[in-house]
Design a protein around this motif. Sequence first.
Motif, short mmCIF file in Angstrom:
data_model
loop_
_atom_site.label_atom_id
_atom_site.label_comp_id
_atom_site.label_asym_id
_atom_site.label_seq_id
_atom_site.Cartn_x
_atom_site.Cartn_y
_atom_site.Cartn_z
N PRO A 48 34.03 -6.02 -62.52
CA PRO A 48 33.96 -7.13 -63.41
C PRO A 48 32.93 -7.01 -64.46
O PRO A 48 31.91 -6.24 -64.37
N ARG A 49 33.35 -8.02 -65.47
CA ARG A 49 32.26 -7.88 -66.54
C ARG A 49 31.25 -8.75 -66.45
O ARG A 49 31.64 -10.16 -66.07
N ILE A 50 30.09 -8.83 -66.62
CA ILE A 50 28.92 -9.90 -66.48
C ILE A 50 28.38 -10.23 -67.71
O ILE A 50 28.09 -9.49 -68.68
N LEU A 51 28.79 -11.74 -68.19
CA LEU A 51 28.33 -12.11 -69.38
C LEU A 51 26.81 -12.44 -69.42
O LEU A 51 26.58 -13.35 -68.62
N THR A 52 26.22 -11.83 -70.15
CA THR A 52 24.87 -12.40 -70.41
C THR A 52 24.75 -13.37 -71.59
O THR A 52 25.44 -13.57 -72.41
N PRO A 53 23.41 -13.87 -71.71
CA PRO A 53 23.12 -14.64 -72.68
C PRO A 53 23.74 -14.13 -74.19
O PRO A 53 23.19 -12.96 -74.58
N HIS A 54 24.13 -14.89 -75.34
CA HIS A 54 24.96 -14.68 -76.27
C HIS A 54 25.82 -13.74 -76.46
O HIS A 54 26.38 -13.25 -77.64
N ALA A 55 26.41 -13.13 -75.34
CA ALA A 55 27.48 -12.21 -75.39
C ALA A 55 28.82 -12.92 -75.71
O ALA A 55 29.16 -14.04 -75.17
N HIS A 56 29.65 -12.18 -76.33
CA HIS A 56 30.84 -12.72 -76.98
C HIS A 56 31.89 -11.23 -76.72
O HIS A 56 31.60 -10.32 -77.14
N TYR A 57 32.71 -11.57 -75.87
CA TYR A 57 33.50 -10.50 -75.12
C TYR A 57 35.01 -10.88 -75.39
O TYR A 57 35.57 -11.93 -75.14
N ARG A 58 35.75 -9.90 -75.76
CA ARG A 58 37.21 -9.95 -75.96
C ARG A 58 37.83 -8.69 -75.24
O ARG A 58 37.59 -7.60 -75.34
N GLN A 59 39.22 -9.15 -74.49
CA GLN A 59 39.65 -7.92 -73.89
C GLN A 59 41.14 -8.24 -73.93
O GLN A 59 41.73 -9.66 -73.71
N HIS A 60 41.85 -7.17 -74.03
CA HIS A 60 43.35 -7.13 -74.26
C HIS A 60 44.12 -5.99 -73.28
O HIS A 60 43.62 -4.91 -73.58
N THR A 61 44.91 -6.52 -72.46
CA THR A 61 45.50 -5.53 -71.62
C THR A 61 46.97 -5.65 -71.76
O THR A 61 47.44 -6.70 -71.64
N GLY A 62 47.82 -4.34 -72.05
CA GLY A 62 49.07 -4.41 -72.35
C GLY A 62 49.52 -3.62 -71.41
O GLY A 62 49.24 -2.43 -70.85
N VAL A 63 50.59 -4.36 -70.53
CA VAL A 63 51.40 -3.64 -69.37
C VAL A 63 52.83 -3.61 -69.43
O VAL A 63 53.43 -4.45 -69.96
N CYS A 64 53.17 -2.47 -69.42
CA CYS A 64 54.60 -2.07 -69.19
C CYS A 64 55.07 -1.36 -68.14
O CYS A 64 54.46 -0.07 -67.84
N VAL A 65 55.74 -2.00 -67.02
CA VAL A 65 56.11 -1.45 -65.82
C VAL A 65 57.75 -1.16 -65.86
O VAL A 65 58.52 -2.36 -66.05
N ALA A 66 58.17 -0.09 -65.66
CA ALA A 66 59.60 0.17 -65.65
C ALA A 66 60.47 -0.45 -64.13
O ALA A 66 59.48 -0.44 -63.37
N PRO A 67 61.37 -1.08 -64.33
CA PRO A 67 62.07 -1.48 -63.24
C PRO A 67 61.98 -0.49 -61.84
O PRO A 67 62.39 0.71 -62.02
N GLY A 68 61.48 -0.87 -60.84
CA GLY A 68 61.41 0.23 -59.56
C GLY A 68 59.79 0.53 -59.48
O GLY A 68 59.50 0.95 -58.45
N GLY A 69 59.00 0.38 -60.50
CA GLY A 69 57.74 0.64 -60.38
C GLY A 69 56.82 -0.40 -60.24
O GLY A 69 57.28 -1.57 -60.49
#
Length: 266
Positions: A110-131
């Motif tokens: 987990p990311r813990i946001l503290t005072p004045h924190a600006h946070y950006r996260q991007h997760t790209g997911v590719c799962v082939a059929p069967g996975g």
Amino acid sequence: MSAALDLTFSGVDGRTVLTRRRYRWPLLIGRVFPDPQRPAVGSVTIQNAAGTVIPGDSVMQRLTVVDGGDAVVRGQGATTVSGTFSGAPAFEQTAVRVDSTSRLLLDAAPRILTPHAHYRQHTGVCVAPGGQAVLVDAVVLHPELTDDVFGSYRSDVEITAPDGSLLALDAQRLDSMPRVRRAPTSFATVYLVGAGLDTALTALTPELEALSVLTGDRCVYVGVSDLPNDAGWAVRIAAADGGALRTTLGAVTAAITENTVAVQRL
């Protein structure tokens, strides 16, 4: 942007091993440990040497599982996101690819946001059929946060097909403190990405939603929904604090893993 972490897991002789292992500061990894109950599963822990994400950070990670690999990737524990007045956002980007013969559990800290924190996260997911891939996206608001010092939080999870077409985009935003009295301050989504699990997850939904605790000071809310285009499922969790969140996350990921493994064996 070069990756701070680039790992490839593969199945070799009934085990899951690292066939590509590249990392640099601030990320560190140890060896792959086999699961005593399931020897084919390999588990590794990612550590953040700094112990925090600071304004202006830009950290990219790549995780790939192929050739029958069954990998578990965990964070070292909760990671703080530091902030300064008028500081730049910190950005983390993760690219996940799982082939048709493989599985991944990405239990990010987990990311813990503290005072004045600006946070950006991007997760790209590719799962082939069967996975299959199970991914945890979690954020906790630090007790010192107030409206006056709250920064911002943004998390995007983009799920694509092997041909690059978009299957689902899940976006979460926080730009101020929750306004409701005794509102939750810790939030997570557990994504199960992969086709062919509708029956199993429909049957499991009552058990997951029964994890909700709506009394006292440790309230937890759990809801389950399917993702568009048969991309998978999402389990939403809102908790009173980080401790309650972690306990519920552990129960959710264990239930999902146990049930999806059982389906895969059929």
